[in-house]
Design a protein around this motif. Structure first.
Motif, PDB file in Angstrom:
ATOM      1  N   SER A  98      12.854-112.245 -22.422  1.00  0.00           N
ATOM      2  CA  SER A  98      12.585-112.047 -23.847  1.00  0.00           C
ATOM      3  C   SER A  98      13.322-110.841 -24.441  1.00  0.00           C
ATOM      4  CB  SER A  98      11.082-111.886 -24.081  1.00  0.00           C
ATOM      5  OG  SER A  98      10.581-110.773 -23.352  1.00  0.00           O
ATOM      6  N   VAL A  99      13.821-109.941 -23.590  1.00  0.00           N
ATOM      7  CA  VAL A  99      14.488-108.739 -24.114  1.00  0.00           C
ATOM      8  C   VAL A  99      15.952-108.644 -23.704  1.00  0.00           C
ATOM      9  CG1 VAL A  99      12.277-107.538 -24.069  1.00  0.00           C
ATOM     10  CG2 VAL A  99      13.912-107.181 -22.201  1.00  0.00           C
ATOM     11  N   GLN A 103      16.389 -98.273 -24.514  1.00  0.00           N
ATOM     12  CA  GLN A 103      16.987 -98.459 -25.831  1.00  0.00           C
ATOM     13  C   GLN A 103      16.650 -99.860 -26.307  1.00  0.00           C
ATOM     14  OE1 GLN A 103      18.779 -96.268 -27.840  1.00  0.00           O
ATOM     15  NE2 GLN A 103      18.608 -97.903 -29.364  1.00  0.00           N
ATOM     16  N   MET A 104      15.976 -99.939 -27.437  1.00  0.00           N
ATOM     17  CA  MET A 104      15.527-101.228 -27.957  1.00  0.00           C
ATOM     18  C   MET A 104      16.219-101.504 -29.287  1.00  0.00           C
ATOM     19  SD  MET A 104      11.455-100.986 -27.043  1.00  0.00           S
ATOM     20  CE  MET A 104      11.153 -99.711 -28.263  1.00  0.00           C
ATOM     21  N   ASN A 105      17.036-102.528 -29.314  1.00  0.00           N
ATOM     22  CA  ASN A 105      17.755-102.920 -30.520  1.00  0.00           C
ATOM     23  C   ASN A 105      17.286-104.289 -30.991  1.00  0.00           C
ATOM     24  OD1 ASN A 105      19.330-100.559 -30.290  1.00  0.00           O
ATOM     25  ND2 ASN A 105      20.843-101.628 -29.012  1.00  0.00           N
ATOM     26  N   SER A 106      17.610-104.614 -32.227  1.00  0.00           N
ATOM     27  CA  SER A 106      17.252-105.914 -32.794  1.00  0.00           C
ATOM     28  C   SER A 106      15.786-106.234 -32.566  1.00  0.00           C
ATOM     29  CB  SER A 106      18.133-107.021 -32.192  1.00  0.00           C
ATOM     30  OG  SER A 106      19.508-106.757 -32.419  1.00  0.00           O
ATOM     31  N   LEU A 107      14.946-105.279 -32.859  1.00  0.00           N
ATOM     32  CA  LEU A 107      13.519-105.440 -32.595  1.00  0.00           C
ATOM     33  C   LEU A 107      12.903-106.550 -33.436  1.00  0.00           C
ATOM     34  CD1 LEU A 107      12.648-101.696 -32.203  1.00  0.00           C
ATOM     35  CD2 LEU A 107      12.093-103.467 -30.536  1.00  0.00           C
ATOM     36  N   LYS A 108      11.931-107.215 -32.841  1.00  0.00           N
ATOM     37  CA  LYS A 108      11.240-108.330 -33.483  1.00  0.00           C
ATOM     38  C   LYS A 108       9.747-108.000 -33.570  1.00  0.00           C
ATOM     39  CE  LYS A 108      14.379-111.583 -31.176  1.00  0.00           C
ATOM     40  NZ  LYS A 108      14.460-112.748 -30.265  1.00  0.00           N
TER      41      LYS A 108
END
Length: 127
Positions: free
Chosen positions: A63-64, A82-87
């Motif tokens: 999922s990530v 590092q978390m990008n394009s968070l949903k």
């Protein structure tokens, strides 16, 4: 006693980014690797990502993949996410964890492979 302390959580709009950090303090220990798990309200804790210090191998939940990146410093027992394009579905309390045994080598995605856990940091993604 070993303590893991997470930081960097917060509120972000969908499509945004956050960087989580986790640092170990207290008694010195050697870890085989560290990881991140998360737990959303009403759901079980789930694996997010892990890094094995030997060889630098990384693991990600489907999922990530492609959106999150795990990195860290073995000598400091510090790990980052590092978390990008968070949903919105990424909304959860995020926990870091450290593994002190070789169990991590065969079970990096499993909570039982980790011996130390942080208190968690809240990540909220608004739509």
């Amino acid at each position: 006693q070993v303590q893991l302390v997470e930081s960097g959580g917060g509120l972000v709009q969908a499509g945004g980014s956050l960087r989580l950090s986790c640092a170990a303090s207290g008694r010195t220990f050697s870890s085989y690797g560290m990881g991140w798990f998360r737990q959303a309200p009403g759901k079980e804790r789930e694996f997010v990502a892990a890094i094995r210090w030997s060889g630098g191998r990384t693991y990600y939940a489907d999922s990530v993949k492609g959106r999150f990146t795990i990195s860290g410093d073995n000598a400091k027992n510090t790990v980052y996410l590092q978390m990008n394009s968070l949903k919105p579905e990424d909304t959860a309390v995020y926990y870091c964890a450290a593994a002190k045994t070789r169990t991590l080598v065969v079970a990096a995605l499993e909570a039982y492979a980790y011996d130390y856990w942080g208190q968690g940091t809240q990540v909220t993604v608004s739509s």
